[in-house]
Write a protein that holds these residues in place. Structure first.
Motif, short mmCIF file in Angstrom:
data_model
loop_
_atom_site.label_atom_id
_atom_site.label_comp_id
_atom_site.label_asym_id
_atom_site.label_seq_id
_atom_site.Cartn_x
_atom_site.Cartn_y
_atom_site.Cartn_z
N ILE A 26 -6.54 10.49 15.69
CA ILE A 26 -7.10 11.36 16.74
C ILE A 26 -6.25 12.62 16.90
CG2 ILE A 26 -7.63 11.51 19.21
CD1 ILE A 26 -8.15 8.42 19.04
N LEU A 27 -4.93 12.46 16.88
CA LEU A 27 -4.05 13.62 17.01
C LEU A 27 -4.19 14.56 15.82
CD1 LEU A 27 -0.81 11.86 18.32
CD2 LEU A 27 -2.38 13.29 19.63
N TRP A 79 -12.37 12.15 8.78
CA TRP A 79 -13.60 12.77 9.26
C TRP A 79 -14.43 11.85 10.16
CZ3 TRP A 79 -15.87 16.66 10.98
CH2 TRP A 79 -17.26 16.73 11.10
N PRO A 80 -14.61 10.54 9.85
CA PRO A 80 -15.39 9.67 10.75
C PRO A 80 -14.85 9.66 12.18
CG PRO A 80 -15.10 8.59 8.64
CD PRO A 80 -14.23 9.82 8.62
N THR A 81 -13.52 9.61 12.32
CA THR A 81 -12.92 9.64 13.66
C THR A 81 -13.19 10.97 14.35
OG1 THR A 81 -11.15 8.14 12.97
CG2 THR A 81 -10.76 9.44 14.95
N ALA A 82 -13.00 12.06 13.61
CA ALA A 82 -13.24 13.39 14.18
C ALA A 82 -14.70 13.55 14.60
CB ALA A 82 -12.87 14.45 13.16
N LYS A 83 -15.61 13.04 13.80
CA LYS A 83 -17.04 13.15 14.10
C LYS A 83 -17.38 12.43 15.40
CE LYS A 83 -21.55 12.38 11.90
NZ LYS A 83 -22.22 11.84 10.68
#
Length: 282
Positions: A83-84, A217-221
């Protein structure tokens, strides 16, 4: 993984509010006595114009603290690092681009929104206001990370140290450098906050800083999807605040806007206090 407590965070949030309010009062007072209320108005219109950039970030900053809080409840350090990393790969590059765009646009439109007597002053300040806004938004984002990690009291302690330094520097520089001195003081304050948060993440949360260079990318999305929903109410408020200052500057002049800005900041302290308290509570 260390987790703070709510009572301590709430107490320090109130202390942060009190220190920020007092120092803001003395900084504004120093500007008025040295340069006049009109310059407060010029700075207000520049900073409010920069805020428009935040309308386009799709909740980049807003969703991060919520997902950090979830990761803390799971004691998932790897998820915290993912996340960071969003800040490193998305938030910082986005606001670099937006700050440059704001700088270019404001250089062109300043003659249309700023009183003629202050156009040259505003054009000389637009670079500093864009820089100040960039470091402000990054410091707010970093501070919200500590809040999400239940370390809001550490964030408040860092912010208090930063605003004290800002107040001292502004008092020393405003008389000689004017609003440029205030901009430098703000930037140094924000750099203190950013540096302090990074230290807390490393020392207290045990974040592996090298992992922040690995983008997921999945976390950012997922974070962006949630943050975009939070963004909708703030869009209307930001547009209101920006438009009212631009219109007042255009038709009322810099002095009127400066007087409005002073009164608005003083009258808005109740709302600001609620914001400070609501963050750790949320």
């Amino acid at each position: 993984m260390h987790v703070g407590n709510l009572r301590k965070s709430m107490s320090w949030a109130v202390a942060e509010f009190a220190s920020a309010t007092v120092i803001q009062f003395f900084v504004i007072r120093a500007i008025i006595h040295s340069k006049g209320a009109a310059q407060v108005g010029v700075w207000a219109v520049l900073m409010s114009a920069a805020q428009v950039a935040g309308l386009l970030d799709f909740g980049l900053s807003g969703g991060i603290s919520r997902y950090l809080a979830r990761a803390v409840s799971r004691k998932d350090l790897s998820e915290i690092e993912k996340i960071l990393a969003i800040i490193v790969f998305l938030t910082i590059p986005f606001y670099v681009i937006m700050s440059l765009l704001v700088f270019a646009i404001m250089r062109m439109v300043i003659p249309e929104v700023v009183q003629h007597d202050f156009v040259s002053l505003a054009q000389s300040l637009v670079f500093y206001s864009a820089c100040a806004y960039f470091f402000l938004i990054i410091s707010i984002t970093m501070g919200s990370c500590l809040t999400g990690l239940h370390l809001g009291y550490r964030k408040s302690q860092i912010v208090i140290a930063g605003v004290i330094v800002q107040g001292i520097l502004a008092w020393a520089w405003v008389d000689q450098l004017g609003l440029v001195g205030m901009a430098f003081a703000q930037i140094i304050n924000n750099l203190i906050v950013i540096t302090g948060v990074v230290v807390m993440l490393k020392v207290v949360v045990k974040v592996r800083l090298s992992r922040l260079l690995q983008f997921d990318w999945p976390t950012a999305k997922e974070v962006l999807r949630f943050g975009a929903g939070l963004q909708l109410p703030s869009v209307a408020w930001s547009l209101y605040e920006t438009s009212i200052r631009i219109l007042m500057s255009r038709f009322g002049g810099a002095v009127m806007l400066g007087q409005y800005e002073i009164a608005y900041r003083m009258a808005g302290q109740v709302r600001v206090l609620f914001f400070y308290v609501a963050q750790p509570l949320g």
